[in-house]
Structures are given as structure tokens and as C-alpha cells.
Design an enzyme around this catalytic site. Sequence first.
Site, short mmCIF file in Angstrom:
data_model
loop_
_atom_site.label_atom_id
_atom_site.label_comp_id
_atom_site.label_asym_id
_atom_site.label_seq_id
_atom_site.Cartn_x
_atom_site.Cartn_y
_atom_site.Cartn_z
N GLU A 1 2.56 -18.03 -3.02
CA GLU A 1 2.05 -17.38 -2.51
C GLU A 1 0.73 -17.29 -3.08
O GLU A 1 0.00 -16.30 -2.43
CB GLU A 1 2.47 -15.62 -2.99
CG GLU A 1 3.94 -15.17 -3.35
CD GLU A 1 4.69 -16.71 -3.79
OE1 GLU A 1 6.05 -15.66 -3.34
OE2 GLU A 1 4.38 -16.98 -4.05
N HIS B 1 8.16 16.73 -10.26
CA HIS B 1 7.98 16.54 -9.21
C HIS B 1 8.53 15.52 -8.21
O HIS B 1 8.32 15.56 -6.71
CB HIS B 1 6.96 17.19 -8.71
CG HIS B 1 5.97 18.63 -9.28
ND1 HIS B 1 6.47 19.87 -8.85
CD2 HIS B 1 4.99 18.36 -10.59
CE1 HIS B 1 5.77 20.63 -10.14
NE2 HIS B 1 4.94 19.96 -10.82
N LYS C 1 12.21 -18.95 -4.28
CA LYS C 1 11.28 -19.41 -3.81
C LYS C 1 11.97 -20.75 -3.05
O LYS C 1 11.03 -21.33 -1.97
CB LYS C 1 10.86 -19.55 -5.24
CG LYS C 1 10.40 -18.82 -6.09
CD LYS C 1 9.71 -18.54 -7.18
CE LYS C 1 8.72 -19.92 -6.78
NZ LYS C 1 8.07 -19.75 -8.65
#
Length: 567
Positions: A231, A403, A523
Site C-alpha cells: 500500500e 448523540h 496481504k
Amino acid sequence: MTKLPAADLQLPLFTYSQRESLTEKSAWIALQEHHQYYARHYRLERLFAADDKRGENLVAEAAGIYLDYSKNLVTTETMTLLMDLARQCGLQDRIEAMFRGDRINATEQRSVLHTALRMPASQRLVVDGEDVIAQVQQVLTRMEAFADQVRNGEWTGHTGRRIRHVVNIGIGGSDLGPMMAYEALRHYGQPDLSLHFLSDVDGAAMLETVRDLPAEETLFIVCSKTFTTLETTTNAQAARQWLVRQLGEEAAVARHFVGVTTNIEEASRFGIDPQNMFGFWDWVGGRYSMTSAIGLSTMIAIGPVHFREMLAGFHAMDEHFRTAPLEENLPAILGMLTVWYTNFFGASSQAVLPYSQYLKRLPAYLQQLTMESNGKQVTLQGDAVDYQTSPVYWGDNGINGQHSFYQLLHQGTQMIPCDFIGFCQPVESLGQHHALLMANMFAQAEALAFGKNAQRVREEGTSEALAPHRVFPGNRPSNSMLVEKLTPFSLGSLVALYEHSVFTQGVIWNIDSFDQWGVELGKQLAKRTARQLLDPAEPLHHDSSTNALIRRYRNAASAGAATDTTR
């Protein structure tokens, strides 16, 4: 994963007997009985009523952190039994083994020395004949010189313009740690320097990161120990191509890329000058690396002086963990409470709730720290565990959470222990905002602990039909951590607190908290699958589900490429 011979695992370091599992230990059995006959019947309101000093007695303080653990389903007897278990599992011996550099990462035969990254230069630690502290200080000194050059404009890009944007390219610990620290310490940053973080291999992440950046003023820090992480190298190559397109010369790479790596040859082939590479060691695990050269972006953002203050905070908690009696030891207390709820109450997750906008990335950082460390199914000896290991860690900024998911915390059917983190003084003062923020933190911990029963709901005038919906059962455990102010020092001590809490849990569960074989299989499969997605001629040898998904992707991607007129 290859199971190593017992001799290679250095089992004499550990006090575990291979004939006695965790659940056979006398302290574990005593805790089971304590839970069965007493603790599972505990009610927090009764515990507080029976001891008007409980909120002052069940506390501990060190390295600038005040821990109130009185709102837990424990008594002093419970804590004594938990620390008895810690002693039977050899926690203190394991702490010493880690600090002196023994190879406690047994499956990889490595020392675990992230604590050495923050030891003062005046100290000395010799491991395998080398002074580790001297090596660390050499890298820190080079980092400081480079950070100062970037911050004061001495380091310029290829066209001679000063650097105003820094992009950290990494994955896992090479991204989560620096990003969390940068967000936490934004107040201490240099206003004319902005930091950006690129980890996702989704092309949109790369394009959105560089979309508004002037190439002439952008520096990329590529963080990859081996310089082969798929990556990271994919993103680094894309960034390189973007830079060369923008500036028109390959030679520009040397002034706009630096590397945090040990693979000098590969980084040099990429175009990074070896003088601009910063190394670290195999005894630095990724999730423990934010105080190593991986923290270069953090140092550039807040400056070397503040970075050293952060290291001092880490070291203060390290020393507390190493020297304090277990009964007064903050990481040991937090770690044993997690064991208590995970293994005796069956709690499967833990919430981390910082009441600070600056700490909004802390829960994400702790997810890797905790679950990559202790999400294990076999013991150090390679035997299957017969008890739960790491809970799921999750959370968010406290006010946002109120919330969002606090409904489940208060009235849901699961027990979810909570860690509340707050500060007595705000970093940024604005009217009564901070008092209101902290009032919410204290109120939520109180509401979780004591709730509101049906009688009180009815006395408030609620109808019989609605009353059950407005009952709060309470008895939901939590820790409250108070710090004077969010500073580099306090951030360091807070992160080290969680590091050592995770270590404590791993010692009890007799697992290796410092390897991460679980990330490897996906991977490996991804590399093979990537070839099959890019080349339709590649044969498919997966299960029927994966084969069908790949075929569907190939067809849709091919159709999309044929109709994409933007190319």
C-alpha cells in the site's frame, strides 16, 4: 505460523508452567468464586452508599494522569485478587524483561524496546553488545536537524521555494500514530505548515490529498521499514509520478521525498538521497513506533522541543509502570480491569471516550494498539487459549458519541466498560465551552453508574405506559481519567498508559502482544488476486464465491473503461 521450539521461545523468562494454564491458577479460581458469589451481584449505588470515601479511595495518579476507577464493579478485595493474579502470571518479571531488552517477542525472536525510544540521552541500555540509547539519540538528532530546516525554510524544494505542506505516506502504525499525534497537538503546530496523511490505497485518497497542493511546496515522507509494503509503495509511486508531472524533472524527487526506512538500496532506487533517510530497528513494532523516526512528520509539525516533551511524557509513564507497586500502578490497574470484565463478566468490547476535539483520532489509534496486540488465539507455547482475549476497542469524541451510540451504553443489553478522558484546562478557551464539555463527561459517567429506577421515573410524573422506556438500569462500569491540560507531555503519558495496559493484559493471557501474524494471510492473497483483477487471462482458483466476485468485477471494470471518456 511456524511453532518455534520451546527453547527458542525463551520460556525461562516467563513464570508460566506449561502444565498449568491460566484458568488453573489459584488466583484465577479465587476470582471466579469471588465473581460467582459476590461481584456479579454488586450494585454501584450500594457500593458507594457503603463507603462515603469510595470516590477518593479507588484512585491512582502518576505522570500527570489522575485515574478514578471507583465506578467499577470492584471492591478492595476484588483489586487484591486481580493483583494476586498479575503476580502469579509474573507481570513484574515480564516488565523487567521488556525494559532490559530480553526477546519477549517470542515468535519473531525480537526484543521489545519502544521504551528505549524515549529514554533520556544520559541513560545507557546495552542489548546484544550495543548501546541502544546512543543509537536512538543519533537518529533523533538527525531528525531534529532536518525538522528545523523544514520549519525555518532552510530546506527548499526543487524550485527553491520553502516547504509548506508535508504528506506522510504510511499504513497502520506508520499512519495512525503520527496522524493521531498531529491532530492531538495541532495547537502546538506551526501555522504556515500543514500536514496530510495518505494511507488508503484507494486512488481517491491519493488524488484528494494532492488536489490542492502546490508541488513546489510539498514534501513527502515515505514511511516503510522495508520499503516494500504494497500500500505504501503504491501510494509513494503515485505521488512520485504526480510530482514529476508537475515539476517536469526526475531530479525533483530528491528535494521532495525523504524516507523513514532501513532499506537504503530500494529507497535510493526510488530517488531518495541516503542522507535523507531515517532508520529504526526491528525491535520497534509498527503500533509502538510513533516515538521513533516514524514520528518525523509529528516533529516537523510541533517542533523538536515539543517532540522531546512528548518523549518525556512517555518516559514518565514508562518509569511509573516499571517501578510502582501494582496496587498503585495505573497501567496495571487499567489492564487488570479489562481482564476482569472480559473474562469474568463476558464483556466483548470497550469504549474510549475522549472529551476533547483534539483527541478525536485516539480511539482509532487505540484500535490498532489493542486489537493487533492482543487479538490472539494461541498462547506463547502455541496452545489454543480456552478464554477470551482482547475485547473490541472503539469510541469517538465524547460529545459526538452522546448523540450517537450512548443510547446503547445506557440502555442496551450489553455491558460495555467505558474510559472517559478529560482535561481540567482547555487548550483553546472560549467562553463557557470547556465547563459545559466537562459537565457532560462527569454527568455521563454518573448516569452510567447510577441510572434512574422506575420509582423515580414515576415520581417525575411519567405515565405507567412510558415508564419502562425511561428507566436507566445503571451499574455500567467506567474509568474517569483527568489531566490538567492536553500538552505534548500529557499526550505521551496517556499513550504510554494504554501501551502498558495492553502489555499487562497480554501477560495475563499468556500471549505474544508484539507479533501480528493475523495480518499476513489477507496481504498474501491480495497480491495474487490483484494480478487476476488486472489480467483477465489469469486463471481463477478460489472458492466459488470469490471467483464469481472477481468475474463480476472484471466485467464491470472492463465496461467502465470502455465508456470512460475522461481518459
